[in-house]
Design an enzyme around this catalytic site. Structure first.
Site, mmCIF file in Angstrom:
data_model
loop_
_atom_site.group_PDB
_atom_site.id
_atom_site.type_symbol
_atom_site.label_atom_id
_atom_site.label_comp_id
_atom_site.label_asym_id
_atom_site.label_seq_id
_atom_site.Cartn_x
_atom_site.Cartn_y
_atom_site.Cartn_z
ATOM 1 C CG ASN A 218 -0.316 -0.375 2.755
ATOM 2 O OD1 ASN A 218 0.499 0.786 2.947
ATOM 3 N ND2 ASN A 218 -0.665 -1.203 3.321
ATOM 4 C CG ASP A 289 -7.351 -5.098 7.019
ATOM 5 O OD1 ASP A 289 -7.015 -5.381 7.670
ATOM 6 O OD2 ASP A 289 -7.910 -4.185 5.994
ATOM 7 C CE LYS A 299 7.904 -12.827 -13.621
ATOM 8 N NZ LYS A 299 8.749 -12.350 -15.380
ATOM 9 N N PRO A 317 -3.295 -11.411 10.593
ATOM 10 C CG PRO A 317 -1.236 -12.141 12.133
ATOM 11 C CD PRO A 317 -2.576 -12.492 10.972
ATOM 12 C CG ASP A 318 -6.292 -6.331 13.996
ATOM 13 O OD1 ASP A 318 -5.754 -5.655 14.974
ATOM 14 O OD2 ASP A 318 -7.586 -5.675 13.881
ATOM 15 C CB ILE A 319 -0.361 -6.084 15.068
ATOM 16 C CG1 ILE A 319 -0.165 -7.427 13.276
ATOM 17 C CG2 ILE A 319 0.375 -6.468 15.980
ATOM 18 C CD1 ILE A 319 0.755 -6.480 12.891
ATOM 19 C CG PHE A 335 -2.333 5.858 13.987
ATOM 20 C CD1 PHE A 335 -1.322 5.442 15.280
ATOM 21 C CD2 PHE A 335 -2.085 7.436 12.761
ATOM 22 C CE1 PHE A 335 -0.722 6.477 15.767
ATOM 23 C CE2 PHE A 335 -1.976 7.868 13.503
ATOM 24 C CZ PHE A 335 -0.886 8.281 14.959
ATOM 25 C CE LYS A 349 -11.106 0.328 12.659
ATOM 26 N NZ LYS A 349 -10.365 1.258 10.563
HETATM 27 O O1 C5P Z 1 -8.616 -2.558 10.962
HETATM 28 P P1 C5P Z 1 -7.873 -1.045 10.704
HETATM 29 O O2 C5P Z 1 -6.767 -2.299 9.851
HETATM 30 O O3 C5P Z 1 -8.336 -0.503 10.180
HETATM 31 O O4 C5P Z 1 -6.893 -0.975 11.880
HETATM 32 C C1 C5P Z 1 -5.855 -0.044 12.045
HETATM 33 C C2 C5P Z 1 -5.280 -0.012 13.709
HETATM 34 O O5 C5P Z 1 -5.300 -1.422 13.795
HETATM 35 C C3 C5P Z 1 -3.924 0.447 13.580
HETATM 36 O O6 C5P Z 1 -3.278 0.561 14.331
HETATM 37 C C4 C5P Z 1 -3.069 -1.047 13.125
HETATM 38 O O7 C5P Z 1 -1.490 0.001 12.338
HETATM 39 C C5 C5P Z 1 -3.356 -1.722 13.470
HETATM 40 N N1 C5P Z 1 -3.850 -3.253 12.700
HETATM 41 C C6 C5P Z 1 -2.357 -4.556 13.085
HETATM 42 N N2 C5P Z 1 -3.507 -5.697 12.715
HETATM 43 C C7 C5P Z 1 -3.656 -5.509 11.624
HETATM 44 C C8 C5P Z 1 -4.204 -4.247 10.802
HETATM 45 C C9 C5P Z 1 -4.352 -3.624 11.494
HETATM 46 O O8 C5P Z 1 -2.556 -3.398 13.328
HETATM 47 N N3 C5P Z 1 -4.002 -6.570 10.404
#
Ligand code: C5P
Length: 405
Positions: A218, A289, A299, A317-319, A335, A349
């Site tokens: 991105n 995501d 390749k 995973p959502d860190i 953020f 959020k």
């Molecule tokens: O859900 P969203 O991606 O909009 O959330 C943004 C926040 O979550 C940011 O702080 C981003 O660094 C964190 N994040 C994360 N792991 C992910 C997706 C988002 O830590 N997989």
């Protein structure tokens, strides 16, 4: 450089720059220029030894002020340069600071203009030194004794660094680079709102491979996260930055762990948390995501009869949410980069991720830009920070976090 002048803590500061004998004097010519570019006023004082390495004429031209070398300089009407030179300065910086000058500072010697004005400085004027010497001189017990003494006396010690030395030997004792001395100097003027805190930050984009040469990423540059890492270090924190691919230089004083994918970022963050307790976690990274489930080891070839590749996605995973869900989590700051309805989406959020503080911005107005606009969301509502360059915003945000932890 224009925005630097605007954001520097050194703007309008008066710095007395003292040079002592050492080959690193040539680097201080550059330091002097940079200080002026950042808006500081510079008054140079040199020891006789320093004048063997660089001339007062050079330093006068670069500082824009007359250079003083002599305790008995008759240009002062009262004949007291050791008093008059320090009465209106914000800091004294000795760079390079020789072994001999460290000895003089430790013992209160007053045998030339520079040593005398250091002793005669008002109590509120900080004295900072950037030592520069041969490795054997630095490690000598006498130097280390003097170092311990001047630390105890409250002097700020910048460096030294290790590396190749002018004499051909290698080791500790090189003067910090001018940019690192400037970082230390800026930090010296910063309120220590995060003193002693352990801070973990994610920054930049992630890169999710499709095959060995292609991937999905991105437009995040890492600028906001790197600025926060710098501001947190300036505020006295011990900062670890887990960064996705970014061309930015690691801020001085910050340890950086480089990763590529969201999974690697997740694993690096968890390893850091398991290794040592963190007080604060700030998730600034624009984490993908989804990643590609059917990556190819080779390749992917385009041939006349090959079908169009079909990518299959799986969730990353959502860190931030995972860190916030840990037992005894650090203070978590998230953020939210939205493209619309910032107030509504960001507030939701914060609750969904279960974090005490969420920072909202408009994604396409911040990615890759030098300026940004932030809105802070916490349990009490929201508060906008004025539009500014990212470093200024980072410093405001760090103060806000410091007030909350
Ligand atoms: O859900 P969203 O991606 O909009 O959330 C943004 C926040 O979550 C940011 O702080 C981003 O660094 C964190 N994040 C994360 N792991 C992910 C997706 C988002 O830590 N997989």
């Amino acid at each position: 450089m224009k925005d630097k002048i605007m954001i520097s803590r050194l703007a309008n500061k008066k710095i007395l720059l003292g040079l002592t004998g050492g080959i690193a004097c040539y680097k201080v010519a550059d330091l002097c220029r940079s200080l002026r570019k950042l808006g500081a006023e510079v008054q140079v004082v040199m020891t006789q030894s320093a004048t063997q390495f660089i001339t007062p004429v050079t330093m006068q031209a670069l500082s824009g002020n007359p250079v003083y070398t002599d305790q008995w300089d008759t240009r002062f009407a009262n004949n007291m340069p050791h008093i008059d030179l320090t009465r209106d300065v914000d800091a004294i910086l000795i760079a390079p600071c020789s072994t001999n000058f460290m000895y003089k500072l430790a013992h209160g010697a007053c045998d030339d203009l520079l040593s005398t004005l250091c002793i005669a400085r008002p109590n509120h004027v900080p004295l900072m030194i950037a030592p520069a010497m041969n490795v054997e001189m630095w490690t000598n017990p006498a130097t280390q004794r003097n170092l311990a003494q001047i630390k105890q006396d409250g002097l700020h010690i910048f460096g030294p660094a290790a590396g190749e030395q002018a004499c051909g030997e290698v080791g500790m004792g090189r003067m910090l680079e001018p940019s690192d001395i400037l970082a230390e100097l800026e930090a010296a003027f910063q309120k220590k709102t995060l003193a002693g805190k352990q801070v973990l930050i994610t920054a930049g984009p992630t890169f999710e491979p499709i095959d060995p040469v292609r991937g999905i990423t991105n437009l995040s540059s890492g600028k906001m996260g790197y600025a926060i890492a710098q501001a947190a270090w300036e505020a006295g924190a011990n900062v670890t930055l887990v960064s996705g691919p970014s061309a930015l230089t690691t801020p001085y004083g910050v340890s950086r762990i480089s990763v590529q994918t969201a999974q690697q970022m997740h694993d690096a963050v968890m390893a850091q948390l398991n290794f040592r307790r963190k007080d604060i976690f700030i998730a600034v990274a624009a984490v993908a995501d989804w990643r590609i489930a059917n990556t190819s080891d080779q390749k992917i070839k385009k041939t006349a009869d090959s079908p169009t590749p079909q990518l299959v996605f799986t969730e990353n995973p959502d860190i931030l949410a995972n860190v916030a869900a840990r037992k005894d989590p650090p203070y978590c700051v998230g953020f939210a980069a939205e493209s619309e309805n910032l107030l509504e989406y960001a507030a939701a959020k914060r609750i969904k991720k279960n974090v005490p503080l969420l920072v909202g911005n408009i994604g396409h107005q911040t990615f890759g830009q030098d300026e940004n606009e932030l809105v802070l969301f916490d349990a009490n509502g929201h508060q906008a920070l004025p539009r500014a360059d990212k470093l200024s915003l980072a410093r405001l945000l760090v103060d806000e976090i410091g007030a909350r932890v």
